[in-house]
Write a protein that holds these residues in place. Sequence first.
Motif, mmCIF file in Angstrom:
data_model
loop_
_atom_site.group_PDB
_atom_site.id
_atom_site.type_symbol
_atom_site.label_atom_id
_atom_site.label_comp_id
_atom_site.label_asym_id
_atom_site.label_seq_id
_atom_site.Cartn_x
_atom_site.Cartn_y
_atom_site.Cartn_z
ATOM 1 N N ALA A 275 0.833 -1.209 0.000
ATOM 2 C CA ALA A 275 0.000 0.000 0.000
ATOM 3 C C ALA A 275 0.866 1.258 0.000
ATOM 4 O O ALA A 275 0.559 2.233 -0.707
ATOM 5 N N VAL A 276 1.946 1.254 0.776
ATOM 6 C CA VAL A 276 2.859 2.407 0.793
ATOM 7 C C VAL A 276 3.492 2.604 -0.580
ATOM 8 O O VAL A 276 3.595 3.725 -1.089
ATOM 9 N N TRP A 277 3.908 1.503 -1.198
ATOM 10 C CA TRP A 277 4.501 1.583 -2.539
ATOM 11 C C TRP A 277 3.479 2.107 -3.553
ATOM 12 O O TRP A 277 3.791 2.960 -4.388
ATOM 13 N N ALA A 278 2.234 1.629 -3.464
ATOM 14 C CA ALA A 278 1.200 2.041 -4.422
ATOM 15 C C ALA A 278 0.864 3.525 -4.268
ATOM 16 O O ALA A 278 0.633 4.226 -5.263
#
Length: 412
Positions: A275-278
Amino acid sequence: MTEPTPSPYSKIAQFTTVVFVAKWLFMSLIVGVLAGSASAFFLVSLNWVTDWRESHQWIIWLLPLGGFIVGATYHYFGQEVVKGNNQLIEEFHSPKQIIPLKMAPLVLFGTLVTHFFGGSAGREGTAVQMGGAIADQFSKLFKLSPDDRRIVLIIGISAGFASVFGTPLAGTVFALEVLIVGRMRYEALLPSLLTALIADYTCHAWNVTHTHYAIPYVPTLHADTLLWSILAGILFGLTALAFSKTVHFWGTFFKSKIAYPPLRPVLGGVVIAVAVWALGTTKYIGLGIPTIVASFQQELPAYDFLLKLLFTTFTLGAGFKGGEVTPLFFIGAALGNALSLFIPLPMALLVGMGFVAVFSGATNTPIACTLMGIELFGADCGVFVGLACVVAFLFSGHSGIYSSQVVEGSKH
């Protein structure tokens, strides 16, 4: 006329009062210094791991590993302290055994690992558990009575809360208010205040500073500002209710789907890292203090509060360690920032109201949160902050983030 002879009972009462004050001043000094020092070490360590993570963001991909470390540590070494804050509350109401001292290093380690690898959590739970565990050791050492042991647990909570946030008055009342919704133990008021003051002073003596916030303008309270404040308080309370329900939902979900506890934060870590990467940002993990500070000064995306709510409840529900309060500050501040788009109150004032009001609704501690608002933002906004905290408390339901909290009576 001859003066009446002093009653021997009044002399006994005075002597008893002196003994009470002396005893709890002694206990408060010991607990306050130890808990304040523990909080100072924790805050310095937390700042270091946060700075390191932000400078080496690749570490977030190892969050599943961090989750396994936290889960395995508690599964194999901390089964008797895994309940955290709820265990302190349970011991207050139904004493069974002294809180194991290992609660303090375990929650410290678990919280630092959670933040180091990129989980979204707070710090109040860690400080409160360290304070409570340290304080309760003296129950055994001094062979205290059950009533005195309850006061010891209260002063441990107040010491941890006051020192980690730099708010001794809020810490004093929080420890009294959080245990029973609708009733406070006034016999613990003086010990709680003494310990909170000493713990806060000790933390500052270690050259540990706290974040400062400012509300530059507070309007006069009129009928229209009163009604808008009530509306804001209702929305803050409903958000607090949503947070409490969501964190309990994720906790139940992970327990029902994954039988082996150390694997729960592993799966949670995978989801959070992706989620952080997205999203391409780290603003929704960790404490989120930079965003809180920014919310007082500039307009934020309206969805910030919702994403922080989801990140935090998922992190804690998956089994990572840390508190809920600083994320609640983030959620309330970001929501207040968003409400300034249609509620005609100063943005910084709404942010400050949300900062403490969502926390009030989630923990059922409106008086402590009002005092915290005054300590953090100044007395000028006290009426608005108090109104928001009380209304949020009323509209957050009878549940909260602490499932062991006892409700003595209806809020309404």
